[in-house]
Design an enzyme around this catalytic site. Structure first.
Site, mmCIF file in Angstrom:
data_model
loop_
_atom_site.group_PDB
_atom_site.id
_atom_site.type_symbol
_atom_site.label_atom_id
_atom_site.label_comp_id
_atom_site.label_asym_id
_atom_site.label_seq_id
_atom_site.Cartn_x
_atom_site.Cartn_y
_atom_site.Cartn_z
ATOM 1 N N GLU A 84 0.792 -1.223 0.000
ATOM 2 C CA GLU A 84 0.000 0.000 0.000
ATOM 3 C C GLU A 84 0.833 1.286 0.000
ATOM 4 O O GLU A 84 0.421 2.279 -0.575
ATOM 5 C CB GLU A 84 -0.933 0.011 1.217
ATOM 6 C CG GLU A 84 -2.045 -1.016 1.162
ATOM 7 C CD GLU A 84 -3.079 -0.735 0.089
ATOM 8 O OE1 GLU A 84 -3.170 0.424 -0.358
ATOM 9 O OE2 GLU A 84 -3.771 -1.669 -0.333
ATOM 10 N N SER A 92 -57.313 -21.789 33.651
ATOM 11 C CA SER A 92 -57.469 -21.598 35.090
ATOM 12 C C SER A 92 -56.347 -20.789 35.714
ATOM 13 O O SER A 92 -56.429 -20.442 36.901
ATOM 14 C CB SER A 92 -57.564 -22.950 35.790
ATOM 15 O OG SER A 92 -58.798 -23.564 35.475
#
Length: 833
Positions: free
Chosen positions: A116, A484
């Site tokens: 780079e 219930s």
């Protein structure tokens, strides 16, 4: 003759042998020419300087100040921790792991510099020769085909600028690069670059890239791995080793060649590396241990902080989850649903990928997006079938099943059971071996949620069977009929109206206008105490209580507990026709062991930023729902359920417990909600389509075993804990003439306890029945007294006898509060469990 004198006007005639004399420029003329040249040179210099200054001003006016970079924090991952500091998940748009300069291996640093920016260590932000060469190259090729950006310029672009390739952006890039070089050292610049650069597949920075592609840290990468990573910034997608492995290989070898030409590595090392494979070891993300909980946390965080901060600010979120209890919850739900499937036999309706035109080699199930753990339930693909073996795979992991692994199906031959291409459901071996047992996924779902009674901390949450297939959270989003498990609201309203556990109510035939209810067992037990009626989940007593206090009062109590559902005001609601989420049910049930206080469930304890500064804390939110006496009276009823009622199986845990079962009509929903002194947990089982679970699949059969598995782990090590108000050895209220018998095998999967009720003689219809009062275990109200032995019909001295509920003949029973018009007959009524 005198020679002639030459005058001033005399002109000599040059002879042929004399060269011409040059004309001399007057000095004043030379000065004028020099002045003009100097003027134009200075003018050109001024114009150039002014232009550059103007361009600098124009292109730098919107640029960030370089001191902003000193405070710059890249987008990082928000991490979630359980209550013991163990990481349980994360949120991120960019997966990035911030590391220091020394955490990048030297070979990785050199690989990046070689490919780079070869002059990185010496340039001042811009490589002038590289820029000139790139411009000349671009002009010759009539296009921008060669880049000239240094590492510093790339860093400036990635941090502050767009990706547009324009002259203006290049000027800004160069300007920022110079400023960065002046303010930071080379090591600092490389560290910023190494943590910021994008490497494809959602990975940012070399540390995240190394962990993803090679399952190791950036400081541990080899030469070939470093070269591959260094080649990715130029084109993360174009050179992706996953998407374009051939291009990635060529790019990696180019990096190696550059390193060789720079003298960083030898020719032999470069040649060996070029001949090596890519060597990928892509880390498959592990399945979240609490995906539904994690998603609830994300929603709450985004609501409070916004999506951008949650996914980019690198927050530290301390949640309420307990990883150990969550693991137990996952296995408890999976095991409970597997037990349900086995009870209903092998159905054999399997999806086959070959029939759908897909190949066995390339098929990917949604389950395989994340790595399964040993002991998990997962979907597998059958790849081969032998007479006594089934070969399958879960992702890339191969499995072998033998006849013992499918004995429960009743099918002996593997070929008669499955065929290649079938998608099967398996239970992976807990020891990590390539073995599994065959299970079945008929679509039944389950959910579990548990909270700490004192703080409201959500300790565990399971929202379904398989998060990869359904992200719908059945613990917080699914409102289902409660059966219930709604009755505690009815009995609470009755207790607030003056009812006591020892009061007598007749369990007999009754009609409310056009509505004629019945019990689950289709029988009647006559006169019985409220505590027995509640423990055995009898329908008729619950409806009589609701009619006595008024169904609107019952609904008001439910809303006070935290139920947000809009409940219609008709009497069958008392049997659980209302639809409520598991989260609200768990929150409500925690009120009883809390002496009437409701603590709002919370998912998050504290949120801190990357600097450790606390951004938000969520303290427990407490409200009083019912008074202490009402809560402790209800505790007597709820503890009777787990002692000798429909939840009597929980008594085997030998711990202070209470709770309530729930089952709806046609067995479409099965519930159990219960608590210890410190924790409340709820479980729901059912189908999303609301189809029946099957005959006798009650709350006690389908949901209670899951609850017991989880609660056994939750109460481990808490042998000395007691409910509020308990004495050293709290006596359970016994509302029967003889101790409850061992749970029998009556309908409901062993839920019924054999009871001999204290049925006392009635002198006349409608006359109150006098019974011996049985003192309640109520802290703050004196030590509970043992019930004295008395003859039926007599009243012991000094014992308060509360008026009993009137006993009336069935045809004459009318609701004293609810008019028939307010009690429409629903299509179906809820079952009692």
């Amino acid at each position: 003759m005198e020679p002639r004198r030459l005058g001033r006007s005399h002109r000599l005639v040059d002879g042929p042998d004399r060269p011409p004399r040059p004309q001399r420029v007057p000095p004043n003329r030379r000065r004028k020419l020099a002045g003009k040249f100097t003027f134009f040179a200075l003018l050109a210099l001024a114009v150039t300087t002014g232009s550059l200054a103007g361009l600098t001003l124009v292109y730098s006016v919107d640029l960030p100040q370089i001191h902003d970079l000193e405070r710059y924090r890249p987008s990082t991952t928000t991490d979630l921790y359980d209550q013991k500091g163990r990481i349980i998940g994360s949120f991120a748009l960019e997966r990035r792991v911030i590391v220091n300069y020394d955490d990048f291996s030297p070979v990785l640093r050199q690989a990046v510099i070689s490919i780079e920016d070869k002059t990185f260590e010496s340039h001042w932000g811009i490589n002038t020769m590289r820029v000139v060469g790139a411009v000349w190259h671009d002009l010759r090729n009539k296009g921008r085909v060669q880049g000239a950006s240094t590492l510093t310029m790339q860093l400036a672009r990635n941090l502050f600028l767009s990706a547009d390739r324009t002259p203006a952006r290049k000027v800004q890039e160069a300007y920022l690069a110079i400023q960065i070089e002046r303010a930071f050292t080379k090591q600092q610049i490389f560290t910023l670059y190494g943590n910021q650069i994008y490497l494809g597949s959602g990975q940012y920075g070399f540390e995240a890239g190394a962990e993803y592609y090679f399952s190791k840290h950036a400081k541990d990468v080899t030469l070939t791995e470093a070269a591959l990573l260094a080649g990715l910034p130029k084109g993360p997608s174009a050179y992706s080793p996953l998407l374009n492995p051939e291009k990635a290989l060529r790019r990696r070898n180019l990096v190696l060649s550059e390193m060789e030409s720079d003298g960083v590595i030898s020719h032999l090392a470069a040649e060996q590396a070029r001949n090596a494979s890519l060597g990928l070891h892509v880390a498959q993300p592990e399945e979240s241990i609490a995906p539904w909980f994690q998603e609830e946390v994300r929603r709450e965080l985004e609501k409070r902080f916004g999506a951008e901060q949650v996914h980019e600010a690198g927050l530290r979120v301390e949640t309420t989850l307990d990883v150990d209890l969550q693991q137990v919850a996952n296995h408890a739900v999976g095991d409970g649903l597997a037990a349900y499937e086995r009870r209903h036999g092998w159905k054999g309706k399997l999806e086959n990928v070959l029939n759908q035109g897909m190949a066995i080699e390339t098929y990917e199930h949604p389950d395989w997006a994340a790595k399964s753990r040993p002991g998990d339930y997962a979907h597998a693909l059958v790849v081969d079938v032998e007479p006594n073996e089934i070969h399958a795979r879960v992702g890339a992991e191969e499995l072998v099943l033998v006849p013992a692994d499918w004995t429960w199906t009743g099918v002996r031959s593997a070929a008669a059971l499955v065929k290649p291409g079938d998608v099967i459901y398996v239970h992976l071996a807990a020891d990590g071996s390539p073995k599994a047992t065959l299970e079945q996924d008929s679509g039944v779902q389950g959910s579990l949620m548990a909270v700490d009674n004192t703080t409201g901390d959500v300790l565990a949450m399971v929202g379904g069977r398989d998060y990869a297939l359904s992200q719908f959270n059945r613990a917080t989003q699914a409102a289902r009929q409660t059966g219930s498990s709604f009755k505690p609201y009815v009995y609470t309203a009755a207790v607030e109206d003056g009812a006591r556990p020892e009061d007598i109510v007749v369990d007999g035939p009754v009609s409310f206008g056009s509505y004629t209810p019945h019990n689950y067992e289709n029988d009647y037990k006559g006169a019985m105490t409220l505590v027995n009626a509640f423990a055995e989940s009898r329908n008729i007593p619950a409806l009589k209580l609701a009619a006595r206090v008024g169904i609107r009062k019952v609904i008001e109590v439910a809303h006070r507990f935290g139920v947000t559902t809009n409940i219609p005001a008709y009497l069958p609601v008392a049997l659980g026709a209302a639809e409520i989420t598991l989260q609200e049910q768990v929150q409500s049930y925690s009120v009883f062991p809390n002496d009437g206080l409701r603590v709002r469930p919370r998912l998050i304890r504290k949120v801190s930023n990357a600097d450790g500064i606390t951004l938000w804390e969520d303290p427990p939110a407490v409200d009083e729902v019912i008074d202490q006496q009402t809560a402790r009276t209800m505790m007597t009823l709820l503890r009777a359920v787990t002692a000798h009622g429909t939840g009597a199986a929980a008594a085997t845990l030998n711990h202070p417990l209470g709770g309530k079962t729930g089952t709806t009509s046609d067995f479409t929903n099965a519930w159990f909600l219960g608590f210890s002194p410190s924790i409340t947990c709820g479980v729901w089982v059912g189908f999303d389509s609301n189809q029946t679970l099957g005959e006798k699949e009650t709350g006690a059969r389908a949901a209670l075993p899951i609850w017991m598995t989880w609660m056994k782990a939750a109460i481990a090590g808490k042998d000395d804990e007691q409910f509020l108000g308990d004495e050293k050895e709290p006596p359970l209220l016994k509302a029967s003439a003889t101790p409850p018998g061992k749970p029998g095998t009556a309908p409901g999967g062993g839920e019924r306890a054999t009871m001999v009720n204290a049925i006392l003689p009635v002198k006349a219809p409608g006359a109150p029945i006098k019974v011996a009062a049985v003192p309640l275990s109520m802290a703050g109200h004196g030590k509970p007294l043992a019930a004295p032995a008395v003859r039926p019909g007599s009243v012991p001295a000094k014992t308060l006898v509360r008026p009993a509920m009137p006993v009336q003949a069935a045809p004459a029973v009318k609701s004293p509060v609810v008019k028939p018009a307010l009690i429409p007959s629903p299509p179906k009524s809820s079952n009692p469990q």
